[in-house]
Design an enzyme around this catalytic site. Sequence first.
Site, PDB file in Angstrom:
ATOM      1  N   ASP A  24       0.788  -1.245   0.000  1.00  0.00           N
ATOM      2  CA  ASP A  24       0.000   0.000   0.000  1.00  0.00           C
ATOM      3  C   ASP A  24       0.819   1.294   0.000  1.00  0.00           C
ATOM      4  O   ASP A  24       0.456   2.268   0.674  1.00  0.00           O
ATOM      5  CB  ASP A  24      -0.961   0.005   1.195  1.00  0.00           C
ATOM      6  CG  ASP A  24      -1.935  -1.155   1.161  1.00  0.00           C
ATOM      7  OD1 ASP A  24      -1.881  -1.963   0.218  1.00  0.00           O
ATOM      8  OD2 ASP A  24      -2.760  -1.280   2.101  1.00  0.00           O
ATOM      9  N   LYS A 129      -6.743  -4.785  -2.994  1.00  0.00           N
ATOM     10  CA  LYS A 129      -7.361  -5.518  -1.886  1.00  0.00           C
ATOM     11  C   LYS A 129      -8.406  -4.646  -1.192  1.00  0.00           C
ATOM     12  O   LYS A 129      -8.189  -3.452  -0.992  1.00  0.00           O
ATOM     13  CB  LYS A 129      -6.298  -5.973  -0.883  1.00  0.00           C
ATOM     14  CG  LYS A 129      -5.485  -4.836  -0.282  1.00  0.00           C
ATOM     15  CD  LYS A 129      -4.378  -5.408   0.596  1.00  0.00           C
ATOM     16  CE  LYS A 129      -3.580  -4.367   1.304  1.00  0.00           C
ATOM     17  NZ  LYS A 129      -4.307  -3.517   2.229  1.00  0.00           N
ATOM     18  N   THR A 158       0.424   0.830   6.594  1.00  0.00           N
ATOM     19  CA  THR A 158       1.107   1.259   7.801  1.00  0.00           C
ATOM     20  C   THR A 158       1.451   0.028   8.635  1.00  0.00           C
ATOM     21  O   THR A 158       0.787  -0.999   8.536  1.00  0.00           O
ATOM     22  CB  THR A 158       0.232   2.218   8.659  1.00  0.00           C
ATOM     23  OG1 THR A 158      -0.959   1.536   9.084  1.00  0.00           O
ATOM     24  CG2 THR A 158      -0.133   3.458   7.880  1.00  0.00           C
ATOM     25  N   CYS A 162      -2.200  -2.402   7.793  1.00  0.00           N
ATOM     26  CA  CYS A 162      -2.164  -3.339   6.659  1.00  0.00           C
ATOM     27  C   CYS A 162      -0.934  -4.240   6.667  1.00  0.00           C
ATOM     28  O   CYS A 162      -1.010  -5.394   6.239  1.00  0.00           O
ATOM     29  CB  CYS A 162      -2.280  -2.569   5.353  1.00  0.00           C
ATOM     30  SG  CYS A 162      -3.917  -1.829   5.173  1.00  0.00           S
TER      31      CYS A 162
HETATM   32  N1  TIU Z   1      -2.677   0.390   4.270  1.00  0.00           N
HETATM   33  C1  TIU Z   1      -3.136   0.625   5.511  1.00  0.00           C
HETATM   34  O1  TIU Z   1      -2.423   0.455   6.486  1.00  0.00           O
HETATM   35  N2  TIU Z   1      -4.427   1.138   5.634  1.00  0.00           N
HETATM   36  C2  TIU Z   1      -4.834   1.964   6.639  1.00  0.00           C
HETATM   37  O2  TIU Z   1      -5.976   2.355   6.690  1.00  0.00           O
HETATM   38  N3  TIU Z   1      -3.891   2.334   7.554  1.00  0.00           N
HETATM   39  C3  TIU Z   1      -4.031   3.247   8.553  1.00  0.00           C
HETATM   40  O3  TIU Z   1      -3.110   3.342   9.375  1.00  0.00           O
HETATM   41  N4  TIU Z   1      -5.105   3.998   8.614  1.00  0.00           N
END
Ligand code: TIU
Length: 221
Positions: A24, A129, A158, A162
């Site tokens: 991500d 995803k 993060t 995720c």
């Molecule tokens: N990719 C991911 O971690 N999605 C989130 O929503 N992370 C947050 O920390 N909000």
Amino acid sequence: MITLDADPFEYRFSIETAALVIIDMQRDFIERGGFGETLGNDVTRLQAIVSAVQGVLHAWRAAGGFVVHTREAHRPDLSDCPAAKRRRGNPSLRIGDRGPMGRILVAGEPGSEIVPALAAIDGELVIDKPGKGAFYATPLHDELQRRGIAQLVVMGVTTEVCVQTTLREANDRGYECLLVEDGTESYFPEFKAATLAMIRAQGAIVGWTAQSARLLAALPR
Ligand code: TIU
């Protein structure tokens, strides 16, 4: 086999049976005006890891390793976005709303694209995803099994959302996972530190961690 000086002990992988999984690294999390900022976060923390992630990505490509990129991105009709997910939090813009980088967390919108420095190239797998984990409701497991992949070297954002969810999903499916410490970041430094600690605790209960310099030193050129 490559043996890496990792925590809590040596991590072993081979370039033929390992995949680099980048979670991500999208404009929606890393640039201003996206999902991360609409949740009230300071996105500059995440921008700081782009060069470290790029360093590992380039070295992994040079070594001939397989690369997977994931994106948290919903269908334009939001049919794969549970109402509970859309309602969550108190964001200034919700998933599907139009922001400065297009509709928030929607596939095909500018904000859902991977940042240019880390964009996928031919031969790399890009997985969209709907959840936090990269295995839920995606073909990732089948794609990895088809290629005989057994180890995952993981980076991205993060750390506690995720990335950690994906590591736990991968661990339950039998993959041995290494999380690159300076290749992942959180909006909350204390959550990153806790996640690294809980992943490698109890004798690598979820996986291993190491700094990117150790991985770079171990990769064939
Ligand atoms: N990719 C991911 O971690 N999605 C989130 O929503 N992370 C947050 O920390 N909000």
